[in-house]
Motif scaffolding. Structure first.
Motif, PDB file in Angstrom:
ATOM      1  N   LEU A 141     -11.506   3.471 -21.045  1.00 18.04           N
ATOM      2  CA  LEU A 141     -11.115   2.755 -19.717  1.00 18.04           C
ATOM      3  C   LEU A 141      -9.828   3.459 -19.083  1.00 18.04           C
ATOM      4  O   LEU A 141      -8.699   3.182 -19.646  1.00 18.04           O
ATOM      5  CB  LEU A 141     -11.226   1.176 -19.509  1.00 18.04           C
ATOM      6  N   LEU A 142      -9.775   4.221 -17.937  1.00 11.25           N
ATOM      7  CA  LEU A 142      -8.683   4.686 -17.352  1.00 11.25           C
ATOM      8  C   LEU A 142      -8.166   3.527 -16.066  1.00 11.25           C
ATOM      9  O   LEU A 142      -9.095   3.210 -15.231  1.00 11.25           O
ATOM     10  CB  LEU A 142      -8.987   6.085 -16.703  1.00 11.25           C
ATOM     11  N   ALA A 143      -7.205   3.175 -16.095  1.00 14.69           N
ATOM     12  CA  ALA A 143      -6.651   2.196 -15.047  1.00 14.69           C
ATOM     13  C   ALA A 143      -5.379   2.584 -14.593  1.00 14.69           C
ATOM     14  O   ALA A 143      -4.551   3.211 -14.931  1.00 14.69           O
ATOM     15  CB  ALA A 143      -6.322   0.693 -15.610  1.00 14.69           C
ATOM     16  N   ASN A 144      -5.029   2.037 -13.277  1.00 17.14           N
ATOM     17  CA  ASN A 144      -3.793   2.488 -12.694  1.00 17.14           C
ATOM     18  C   ASN A 144      -2.553   1.721 -13.357  1.00 17.14           C
ATOM     19  O   ASN A 144      -2.748   0.727 -13.893  1.00 17.14           O
ATOM     20  CB  ASN A 144      -3.909   1.943 -11.023  1.00 17.14           C
ATOM     21  N   ARG A 145      -1.397   2.224 -13.024  1.00 17.46           N
ATOM     22  CA  ARG A 145      -0.343   1.600 -13.494  1.00 17.46           C
ATOM     23  C   ARG A 145       0.037   0.435 -12.372  1.00 17.46           C
ATOM     24  O   ARG A 145      -0.331   0.686 -11.352  1.00 17.46           O
ATOM     25  CB  ARG A 145       0.980   2.379 -13.566  1.00 17.46           C
ATOM     26  N   SER A 146       0.390  -0.809 -12.794  1.00 13.11           N
ATOM     27  CA  SER A 146       0.733  -1.877 -11.790  1.00 13.11           C
ATOM     28  C   SER A 146       1.777  -1.327 -10.814  1.00 13.11           C
ATOM     29  O   SER A 146       1.852  -1.792  -9.549  1.00 13.11           O
ATOM     30  CB  SER A 146       1.135  -3.062 -12.517  1.00 13.11           C
ATOM     31  N   SER A 147       2.699  -0.445 -11.110  1.00 17.08           N
ATOM     32  CA  SER A 147       3.701  -0.145 -10.189  1.00 17.08           C
ATOM     33  C   SER A 147       3.319   0.970  -9.332  1.00 17.08           C
ATOM     34  O   SER A 147       4.048   1.257  -8.166  1.00 17.08           O
ATOM     35  CB  SER A 147       4.859   0.427 -11.046  1.00 17.08           C
ATOM     36  N   ASN A 148       2.096   1.676  -9.382  1.00 17.47           N
ATOM     37  CA  ASN A 148       1.537   2.680  -8.540  1.00 17.47           C
ATOM     38  C   ASN A 148       1.460   2.458  -7.279  1.00 17.47           C
ATOM     39  O   ASN A 148       1.793   2.969  -6.224  1.00 17.47           O
ATOM     40  CB  ASN A 148       0.562   3.400  -9.209  1.00 17.47           C
ATOM     41  N   PRO A 149       0.514   1.377  -6.810  1.00 19.07           N
ATOM     42  CA  PRO A 149       0.558   0.936  -5.680  1.00 19.07           C
ATOM     43  C   PRO A 149       1.723   0.376  -4.813  1.00 19.07           C
ATOM     44  O   PRO A 149       2.160   0.653  -3.714  1.00 19.07           O
ATOM     45  CB  PRO A 149      -0.679  -0.062  -5.880  1.00 19.07           C
ATOM     46  N   LEU A 150       2.472  -0.330  -5.636  1.00 16.29           N
ATOM     47  CA  LEU A 150       3.654  -0.822  -4.951  1.00 16.29           C
ATOM     48  C   LEU A 150       4.852   0.380  -4.757  1.00 16.29           C
ATOM     49  O   LEU A 150       5.368   0.116  -3.700  1.00 16.29           O
ATOM     50  CB  LEU A 150       4.362  -1.917  -5.890  1.00 16.29           C
ATOM     51  N   LYS A 151       5.388   0.961  -5.670  1.00 13.11           N
ATOM     52  CA  LYS A 151       6.324   2.072  -5.616  1.00 13.11           C
ATOM     53  C   LYS A 151       5.941   3.318  -5.298  1.00 13.11           C
ATOM     54  O   LYS A 151       6.824   3.787  -4.791  1.00 13.11           O
ATOM     55  CB  LYS A 151       6.968   1.835  -6.996  1.00 13.11           C
ATOM     56  N   ARG A 152       4.791   3.727  -5.403  1.00 14.45           N
ATOM     57  CA  ARG A 152       4.220   5.000  -5.148  1.00 14.45           C
ATOM     58  C   ARG A 152       3.228   5.128  -4.076  1.00 14.45           C
ATOM     59  O   ARG A 152       2.816   6.115  -3.783  1.00 14.45           O
ATOM     60  CB  ARG A 152       4.225   5.887  -6.361  1.00 14.45           C
ATOM     61  N   SER A 153       2.911   4.027  -3.777  1.00 13.57           N
ATOM     62  CA  SER A 153       1.574   4.180  -2.941  1.00 13.57           C
ATOM     63  C   SER A 153       0.203   4.975  -3.335  1.00 13.57           C
ATOM     64  O   SER A 153      -0.616   5.625  -2.629  1.00 13.57           O
ATOM     65  CB  SER A 153       1.769   4.679  -1.371  1.00 13.57           C
ATOM     66  N   GLN A 187      -8.013  10.249 -10.905  1.00 16.00           N
ATOM     67  CA  GLN A 187      -8.258  10.388  -9.451  1.00 16.00           C
ATOM     68  C   GLN A 187      -7.470   9.442  -8.670  1.00 16.00           C
ATOM     69  O   GLN A 187      -7.368   8.177  -9.132  1.00 16.00           O
ATOM     70  CB  GLN A 187      -9.592  10.077  -9.343  1.00 16.00           C
ATOM     71  N   LEU A 188      -6.584   9.884  -7.993  1.00 16.98           N
ATOM     72  CA  LEU A 188      -5.686   9.064  -7.021  1.00 16.98           C
ATOM     73  C   LEU A 188      -5.751   9.568  -5.747  1.00 16.98           C
ATOM     74  O   LEU A 188      -5.913  10.756  -5.222  1.00 16.98           O
ATOM     75  CB  LEU A 188      -4.348   9.502  -7.558  1.00 16.98           C
ATOM     76  N   ILE A 189      -5.596   8.368  -4.767  1.00 17.14           N
ATOM     77  CA  ILE A 189      -5.272   8.701  -3.294  1.00 17.14           C
ATOM     78  C   ILE A 189      -3.956   8.173  -2.891  1.00 17.14           C
ATOM     79  O   ILE A 189      -3.450   7.220  -3.426  1.00 17.14           O
ATOM     80  CB  ILE A 189      -6.347   7.907  -2.501  1.00 17.14           C
ATOM     81  N   ASN A 190      -3.186   8.907  -2.123  1.00 22.46           N
ATOM     82  CA  ASN A 190      -1.672   8.552  -1.724  1.00 22.46           C
ATOM     83  C   ASN A 190      -1.946   7.879  -0.279  1.00 22.46           C
ATOM     84  O   ASN A 190      -2.130   8.641   0.514  1.00 22.46           O
ATOM     85  CB  ASN A 190      -0.868   9.540  -1.876  1.00 22.46           C
ATOM     86  N   PHE A 191      -1.911   6.837  -0.356  1.00 21.16           N
ATOM     87  CA  PHE A 191      -1.847   5.945   0.972  1.00 21.16           C
ATOM     88  C   PHE A 191      -0.671   5.516   1.645  1.00 21.16           C
ATOM     89  O   PHE A 191      -0.247   4.875   2.751  1.00 21.16           O
ATOM     90  CB  PHE A 191      -2.759   4.693   1.161  1.00 21.16           C
ATOM     91  N   GLY A 192       0.611   6.476   0.979  1.00 20.69           N
ATOM     92  CA  GLY A 192       1.657   6.201   1.749  1.00 20.69           C
ATOM     93  C   GLY A 192       1.911   7.139   3.001  1.00 20.69           C
ATOM     94  O   GLY A 192       0.954   7.876   3.298  1.00 20.69           O
ATOM     95  N   ILE A 193       2.799   6.976   3.383  1.00 19.50           N
ATOM     96  CA  ILE A 193       3.419   7.746   4.765  1.00 19.50           C
ATOM     97  C   ILE A 193       3.604   9.234   4.440  1.00 19.50           C
ATOM     98  O   ILE A 193       3.236  10.325   5.193  1.00 19.50           O
ATOM     99  CB  ILE A 193       4.424   7.230   5.607  1.00 19.50           C
ATOM    100  N   HIS A 194       4.141   9.630   3.285  1.00 22.20           N
ATOM    101  CA  HIS A 194       4.750  10.883   2.894  1.00 22.20           C
ATOM    102  C   HIS A 194       4.020  11.383   1.787  1.00 22.20           C
ATOM    103  O   HIS A 194       3.361  10.671   0.803  1.00 22.20           O
ATOM    104  CB  HIS A 194       6.126  10.913   2.610  1.00 22.20           C
TER     105      HIS A 194
END
Length: 181
Positions: free
Chosen positions: A95-107, A134-141
């Motif tokens: 099972l591949l899962a996101n790191r808990s800090s990815n959405p908060l610190k890196r979007s 598989q990742l999507i960057n919803f951050g501004i930059h």
């Protein structure tokens, strides 16, 4: 002869690139941290005509074909290479899962929430079983992930079969996403 149950290996094209195998950060951690195999840029979803398309969707105006193509392109997840493959028992998956800090610190988010790596993905003929996040960057930059940064985590999980299920004869014939075609 040693019988290996489950673990990780480096895919051949990365063997001499100094990659780290996934590791658990603490004694009781369920997940193995995966690292980025090479510098990788994930563009922000706010590029192209994304805001214009969102506005049209919100106001229920007609979206042109070229705008649909642009929206699909910008919302397409990017496959971040890890250079790692995983072997496991036939009744297990990773099972591949996101790191808990990815959405908060890196979007960064996994667009489908999780990834599933089947046991027969290992050493497949298309990509040797390399695991990608598989990742999507919803951050501004745009976000540049550096080689060796933690990108996600993997957890080995056993699974059960339904009563009366017939033996599946079909064999995997490809790499990433091949079992769903």
């Amino acid at each position: 002869m040693i019988f290996l149950k489950r673990g990780f290996e480096i895919v051949s094209k990365y063997v001499k690139k100094g990659l780290r195998l996934p590791v658990r950060a603490t004694q009781n951690a369920a997940g193995y941290d995966f690292y980025v195999a090479e510098d990788f840029v994930i563009p922000s979803i706010w590029k192209l005509k994304f805001i214009k398309i969102l506005w049209k969707l919100a106001t229920q105006k007609k979206i042109e074909k070229n705008e649909q193509v642009a929206a699909q392109k910008v919302l397409k997840p990017f496959l971040v290479p890890t250079g790692i493959k995983a072997y496991m028992q036939p009744n297990e998956f990773l099972l591949l899962a996101n790191r808990s800090s990815n959405p908060l610190k890196r979007s960064l988010v996994l667009p489908n929430g999780v990834g599933i790596v089947d046991a027969d993905y290992y050493n497949n003929p298309n990509n040797e079983g390399e695991i990608f996040f598989q990742l999507i960057n919803f951050g501004i930059h745009d976000l540049c992930l550096k080689k060796g940064e933690r990108v996600g985590q993997g957890i080995f999980v056993p699974f059960l079969l339904a009563d009366g299920e017939e033996k599946v004869i079909k064999k995997r014939t490809g790499g990433f996403g091949s079992s769903g075609r």
